[in-house]
Write a protein that holds these residues in place. Structure first.
Motif, mmCIF file in Angstrom:
data_model
loop_
_atom_site.group_PDB
_atom_site.id
_atom_site.type_symbol
_atom_site.label_atom_id
_atom_site.label_comp_id
_atom_site.label_asym_id
_atom_site.label_seq_id
_atom_site.Cartn_x
_atom_site.Cartn_y
_atom_site.Cartn_z
ATOM 1 N N UNK A 1 -18.054 -1.514 5.950
ATOM 2 C CA UNK A 1 -17.569 -1.258 4.530
ATOM 3 C C UNK A 1 -16.616 0.051 4.700
ATOM 4 N N UNK A 2 -17.167 1.294 5.466
ATOM 5 C CA UNK A 2 -16.631 2.414 5.474
ATOM 6 C C UNK A 2 -15.007 2.166 6.492
ATOM 7 N N UNK A 3 -15.055 1.296 7.401
ATOM 8 C CA UNK A 3 -14.070 0.957 8.353
ATOM 9 C C UNK A 3 -12.877 0.199 7.412
ATOM 10 N N UNK A 4 -13.446 -0.752 6.604
ATOM 11 C CA UNK A 4 -12.617 -1.388 5.759
ATOM 12 C C UNK A 4 -11.808 -0.409 4.726
ATOM 13 N N UNK A 5 -12.520 0.536 4.069
ATOM 14 C CA UNK A 5 -11.989 1.392 3.191
ATOM 15 C C UNK A 5 -10.766 2.249 3.835
ATOM 16 N N UNK A 6 -10.938 2.530 5.149
ATOM 17 C CA UNK A 6 -10.080 3.316 5.735
ATOM 18 C C UNK A 6 -8.732 2.662 6.012
ATOM 19 N N UNK A 7 -9.075 1.473 6.297
ATOM 20 C CA UNK A 7 -8.013 0.426 6.884
ATOM 21 C C UNK A 7 -7.211 0.013 5.583
ATOM 22 N N UNK A 8 -7.814 -0.026 4.181
ATOM 23 C CA UNK A 8 -7.274 -0.571 2.949
ATOM 24 C C UNK A 8 -6.252 0.627 2.612
ATOM 25 N N UNK A 9 -6.766 1.808 2.733
ATOM 26 C CA UNK A 9 -6.090 3.003 2.456
ATOM 27 C C UNK A 9 -4.762 3.085 3.250
ATOM 28 N N UNK A 10 -4.685 2.844 4.401
ATOM 29 C CA UNK A 10 -3.540 2.970 5.281
ATOM 30 C C UNK A 10 -2.591 1.664 5.070
ATOM 31 N N UNK B 1 -2.385 0.004 2.077
ATOM 32 C CA UNK B 1 -1.751 0.360 0.776
ATOM 33 C C UNK B 1 -0.714 1.389 0.932
ATOM 34 N N UNK B 2 -0.793 2.553 1.499
ATOM 35 C CA UNK B 2 0.054 3.529 1.484
ATOM 36 C C UNK B 2 1.429 2.925 2.400
ATOM 37 N N UNK B 3 1.178 2.068 3.139
ATOM 38 C CA UNK B 3 2.271 1.469 3.998
ATOM 39 C C UNK B 3 3.009 0.462 3.049
ATOM 40 N N UNK B 4 2.002 -0.511 2.232
ATOM 41 C CA UNK B 4 2.666 -1.318 1.322
ATOM 42 C C UNK B 4 3.749 -0.763 0.123
ATOM 43 N N UNK B 5 3.228 0.549 -0.093
ATOM 44 C CA UNK B 5 3.676 1.311 -1.401
ATOM 45 C C UNK B 5 5.143 1.848 -0.971
ATOM 46 N N UNK B 6 5.236 1.893 0.553
ATOM 47 C CA UNK B 6 6.854 2.528 0.994
ATOM 48 C C UNK B 6 7.711 1.481 0.888
ATOM 49 N N UNK B 7 7.589 0.089 0.882
ATOM 50 C CA UNK B 7 8.427 -0.973 0.750
ATOM 51 C C UNK B 7 9.037 -1.081 -0.449
#
Length: 114
Positions: free
Chosen positions: A53-62, A64-70
């Motif tokens: 769950x913790x690892x997923x949260x870190x991955x999700x944040x990264x 989302x940050x990438x996808x918002x730059x598109x």
């Protein structure tokens, strides 16, 4: 159900999704989290559940940050990560996130690398 209306994610819904995913061939582990990333149902040990769950949260944040730059900004619908022996599929929505670990050996790469 009307188009555009978000379905409620009740405990009954979570239990049904959990059961359906576990019936699929090759599924080894399932983790269902609420919208805050808190585990609500899992086949993993408590320690592994919290770690995933913790690892997923870190991955999700990264992601989302990438996808918002598109252009235009995108939202994460599904993420698939594959290794030689496993595949992790993550499907977040507005209420729950389902993380599935399945046994999916890559027979093509395995034969080429041996």
């Amino acid at each position: 159900m009307k188009p555009g209306v978000e379905q409620k994610r009740t405990q009954r819904y979570v239990d049904e999704v959990y059961r359906l995913v576990l019936e699929k061939p090759g599924v080894e582990d399932v983790l269902i989290m609420n919208r805050s990333g808190v585990p609500i149902k899992s086949t993993m040990t408590p320690q592994d559940t919290l770690q995933h769950a913790c690892l997923y949260d870190n991955l999700r944040e990264k992601c989302q940050a990438f996808l918002h730059k598109l252009e235009p900004p995108q939202t994460l619908i599904m993420l698939r990560v594959r290794t030689r022996n496993h595949e992790v599929i993550i499907t977040p929505d507005g209420k729950i996130t389902i993380l599935v670990v399945q046994n999916a050996p890559d027979t093509f790469l395995g034969s080429k690398l041996d």
